[in-house]
Design an enzyme around this catalytic site. Sequence first.
Site, short mmCIF file in Angstrom:
data_model
loop_
_atom_site.label_atom_id
_atom_site.label_comp_id
_atom_site.label_asym_id
_atom_site.label_seq_id
_atom_site.Cartn_x
_atom_site.Cartn_y
_atom_site.Cartn_z
N ARG A 144 -1.93 3.02 12.66
CA ARG A 144 -2.83 3.66 11.69
C ARG A 144 -2.60 2.57 10.66
O ARG A 144 -3.79 1.79 10.41
CB ARG A 144 -2.34 5.19 11.48
CG ARG A 144 -3.08 5.80 10.60
CD ARG A 144 -3.36 5.60 8.95
NE ARG A 144 -2.05 5.70 8.48
CZ ARG A 144 -1.57 5.45 7.34
NH1 ARG A 144 -2.37 4.71 6.58
NH2 ARG A 144 -0.35 5.60 6.85
N ASP A 145 -1.51 2.74 9.77
CA ASP A 145 -1.50 1.89 8.53
C ASP A 145 -1.92 0.25 8.71
O ASP A 145 -2.42 -0.53 8.16
CB ASP A 145 -0.56 2.03 7.71
CG ASP A 145 -0.24 1.53 6.45
OD1 ASP A 145 -1.28 1.14 5.83
OD2 ASP A 145 0.81 1.36 5.77
N HIS A 149 6.63 -2.02 1.90
CA HIS A 149 5.77 -3.43 2.28
C HIS A 149 6.56 -4.51 2.02
O HIS A 149 7.62 -4.44 1.15
CB HIS A 149 4.48 -3.30 1.53
CG HIS A 149 3.52 -2.33 2.06
ND1 HIS A 149 2.20 -2.56 2.56
CD2 HIS A 149 3.69 -1.17 2.53
CE1 HIS A 149 1.62 -1.57 3.00
NE2 HIS A 149 2.41 -0.55 2.93
N CYS A 202 -2.48 -3.65 1.70
CA CYS A 202 -3.27 -2.79 1.02
C CYS A 202 -4.41 -3.48 0.24
O CYS A 202 -4.44 -4.47 -0.30
CB CYS A 202 -2.31 -2.17 -0.23
SG CYS A 202 -3.21 -1.39 -1.52
#
Length: 311
Positions: free
Chosen positions: A15-16, A214, A245
């Site tokens: 997903r991410d 992250h 991001c």
Amino acid sequence: MAHAPDVLICEVGPRDGLQNLDVFVPTKAKCALIDTIAAAGMREIDAGSFVPPKVVPQFADVDAVMAHALAHKTATIGALVPNVKGAERAIAAGVDAVYFVISASETHNRANVRRSIEEQLDGFRAVRAAIDACPADRRPHLMGAIATSFGCSLEGEVSEAAVCRVAHAFVEAGADEIGLADTVGYATPKLIRQIVEAVRREVGSQMTLRLHLHDTLGAGLANAVAGLDAGIRRFDAAVSGLGGCPFAPGARGNIVTEDLVFMLERMGLSTGIDLDRLMQTREILARHIPAKHLTGHLHEAGIPKVLRRAA
């Protein structure tokens, strides 16, 4: 019943890790990735996001991918939702966990979901109500994640008080768990300990906390150790360090699952994950994703033979 690991890792690559890629990963490849992750013994998988395809084209196939993922009964299968409509789709699909994000930074929250923090909190309350309307045995776990908990590329420093305000609101609205996200990778070990301890004071020791880290500035694993020191035993990570991001241009992705597993096991903490099998995910990813998006020290150096048995 299998022994519970010392540390639980949620694999967020499907997903991410994929959501911001400029290439569409075929449905078959996504399913194969999830199969390999599950076969490695992963206890929780963030398998997709229920968002409109025009917003995130990568998840145009989320219904098919989620149905495939839910066939893996040994893992908790979760999905990110941005609002109650997404939650209703996730609930109908039968997910085990729902993830809902609110930023501690007002600017980031508006950029990310086009709503104020207060408006997004109203959305979370609606998601809680939708879950509570389900039969008790069909209610997914609800995790409230606080993005930009350790800094924001749009606002800079984010105050401890801002993070605690969202955490408090999540508890009042009925979150089952709270995630603290270093969305743009600005955290340091000192800041990890400071924010975790502050949030724990705010919400109480009974609330489960997790970290989503992250590796933008290369401090990801150091921050994971700081989280361990602060009592965290649940972490998000992505195979091959996928992710990033959109509001932190050039930022590296999530901490690398393979490297995290290796480090934890070498520290004497069990993860329940077969590292050799997990390493096989690189072959699947490399067929569909440019090499520039794939990172990981173990993939570059290999698992040291003298340590392989211990790992």
